[in-house]
Design a protein around this motif. Structure first.
Motif, mmCIF file in Angstrom:
data_model
loop_
_atom_site.group_PDB
_atom_site.id
_atom_site.type_symbol
_atom_site.label_atom_id
_atom_site.label_comp_id
_atom_site.label_asym_id
_atom_site.label_seq_id
_atom_site.Cartn_x
_atom_site.Cartn_y
_atom_site.Cartn_z
ATOM 1 N N TYR A 59 0.814 -1.213 0.000
ATOM 2 C CA TYR A 59 0.000 0.000 0.000
ATOM 3 C C TYR A 59 0.849 1.265 0.000
ATOM 4 C CZ TYR A 59 -4.139 -2.823 0.644
ATOM 5 O OH TYR A 59 -5.148 -3.725 0.465
ATOM 6 N N ASN A 60 2.035 1.198 0.524
ATOM 7 C CA ASN A 60 2.872 2.389 0.568
ATOM 8 C C ASN A 60 3.629 2.613 -0.748
ATOM 9 O OD1 ASN A 60 4.672 0.292 0.775
ATOM 10 N ND2 ASN A 60 5.817 1.132 2.494
ATOM 11 N N LEU A 61 3.469 1.729 -1.730
ATOM 12 C CA LEU A 61 4.145 1.881 -3.005
ATOM 13 C C LEU A 61 3.226 2.598 -3.984
ATOM 14 C CD1 LEU A 61 6.671 1.212 -4.699
ATOM 15 C CD2 LEU A 61 5.553 -0.911 -5.353
ATOM 16 N N ASN A 62 3.689 3.705 -4.487
ATOM 17 C CA ASN A 62 2.947 4.471 -5.481
ATOM 18 C C ASN A 62 2.794 3.630 -6.747
ATOM 19 O OD1 ASN A 62 2.823 6.179 -7.909
ATOM 20 N ND2 ASN A 62 2.977 7.881 -6.456
ATOM 21 N N PRO A 63 1.606 3.580 -7.360
ATOM 22 C CA PRO A 63 1.433 2.794 -8.589
ATOM 23 C C PRO A 63 2.429 3.162 -9.686
ATOM 24 C CG PRO A 63 -0.695 3.473 -7.759
ATOM 25 C CD PRO A 63 0.337 4.168 -6.916
ATOM 26 N N HIS A 64 2.769 4.448 -9.798
ATOM 27 C CA HIS A 64 3.773 4.839 -10.793
ATOM 28 C C HIS A 64 5.127 4.206 -10.483
ATOM 29 C CE1 HIS A 64 1.183 8.450 -11.939
ATOM 30 N NE2 HIS A 64 1.205 7.637 -12.973
ATOM 31 N N GLN A 65 5.452 4.130 -9.205
ATOM 32 C CA GLN A 65 6.717 3.512 -8.798
ATOM 33 C C GLN A 65 6.686 2.025 -9.140
ATOM 34 O OE1 GLN A 65 7.603 3.936 -4.641
ATOM 35 N NE2 GLN A 65 9.621 3.001 -4.830
ATOM 36 N N TRP A 66 5.559 1.375 -8.918
ATOM 37 C CA TRP A 66 5.429 -0.037 -9.257
ATOM 38 C C TRP A 66 5.581 -0.249 -10.762
ATOM 39 C CZ3 TRP A 66 2.269 -2.986 -12.334
ATOM 40 C CH2 TRP A 66 2.395 -4.370 -12.164
ATOM 41 N N ILE A 67 4.909 0.578 -11.568
ATOM 42 C CA ILE A 67 5.024 0.484 -13.031
ATOM 43 C C ILE A 67 6.470 0.716 -13.454
ATOM 44 C CG2 ILE A 67 4.387 1.601 -15.209
ATOM 45 C CD1 ILE A 67 1.598 2.118 -13.901
ATOM 46 N N ASP A 68 7.118 1.707 -12.848
ATOM 47 C CA ASP A 68 8.520 1.988 -13.167
ATOM 48 C C ASP A 68 9.407 0.783 -12.838
ATOM 49 O OD1 ASP A 68 10.672 3.872 -13.962
ATOM 50 O OD2 ASP A 68 11.280 3.632 -11.861
ATOM 51 N N ASN A 69 9.241 0.229 -11.636
ATOM 52 C CA ASN A 69 10.060 -0.920 -11.216
ATOM 53 C C ASN A 69 9.787 -2.157 -12.063
ATOM 54 O OD1 ASN A 69 11.085 0.610 -9.122
ATOM 55 N ND2 ASN A 69 9.742 -0.276 -7.580
ATOM 56 N N THR A 70 8.532 -2.403 -12.402
ATOM 57 C CA THR A 70 8.130 -3.630 -13.080
ATOM 58 C C THR A 70 8.374 -3.594 -14.578
ATOM 59 O OG1 THR A 70 6.447 -3.973 -11.397
ATOM 60 C CG2 THR A 70 6.209 -5.235 -13.426
ATOM 61 N N TYR A 71 8.111 -2.461 -15.197
ATOM 62 C CA TYR A 71 8.163 -2.407 -16.657
ATOM 63 C C TYR A 71 9.272 -1.522 -17.227
ATOM 64 C CZ TYR A 71 3.651 -4.667 -16.183
ATOM 65 O OH TYR A 71 2.649 -5.535 -15.863
#
Length: 107
Positions: A59-71
């Motif tokens: 929950y503390n991970l910003n969706p943009h950060q997740w997209i950046d890390n993943t893709y």
């Protein structure tokens, strides 16, 4: 399927990929039990969604950060201009990756 349904509509965006996996397991079981033959069923899906692949990020991970890390950091998506509405991408490299992920064992 036993009652005649032969078109199944699903998506990686339904239940964070769990829907497609459940459909795959159900089809495999139906084929193994001899209830249907795989070529009797049409499976429709949707491509291009940026999904959380079954587990939502912390929950503390910003969706943009997740997209950046993943893709982005993996080179799967190269530019934010390829992403629409923060949730959709049809860049060829991304779509190829998603097909590979969906066809991998355990998916």
């Amino acid at each position: 399927m036993e009652l005649g349904i032969n078109i199944i509509d699903t998506s990686v965006s339904f239940r964070s990929m769990r829907s497609e996996r459940a459909v795959g397991w159900a089809l495999a079981e139906a084929v193994a039990r001899g209830l249907i033959e795989r070529d009797q069923i049409v499976v429709c899906t949707k491509g291009g969604y940026l999904t959380f692949e079954c587990d939502r990020p912390a929950y503390n991970l910003n969706p943009h950060q997740w997209i950046d890390n993943t893709y982005f950091r993996r080179g799967i998506i190269e530019s934010w201009s390829d992403v629409v509405g923060d949730c959709h991408c049809i860049a060829p490299k991304f779509l190829k990756n998603q097909v590979r992920v969906q066809l991998s064992p355990g998916s």
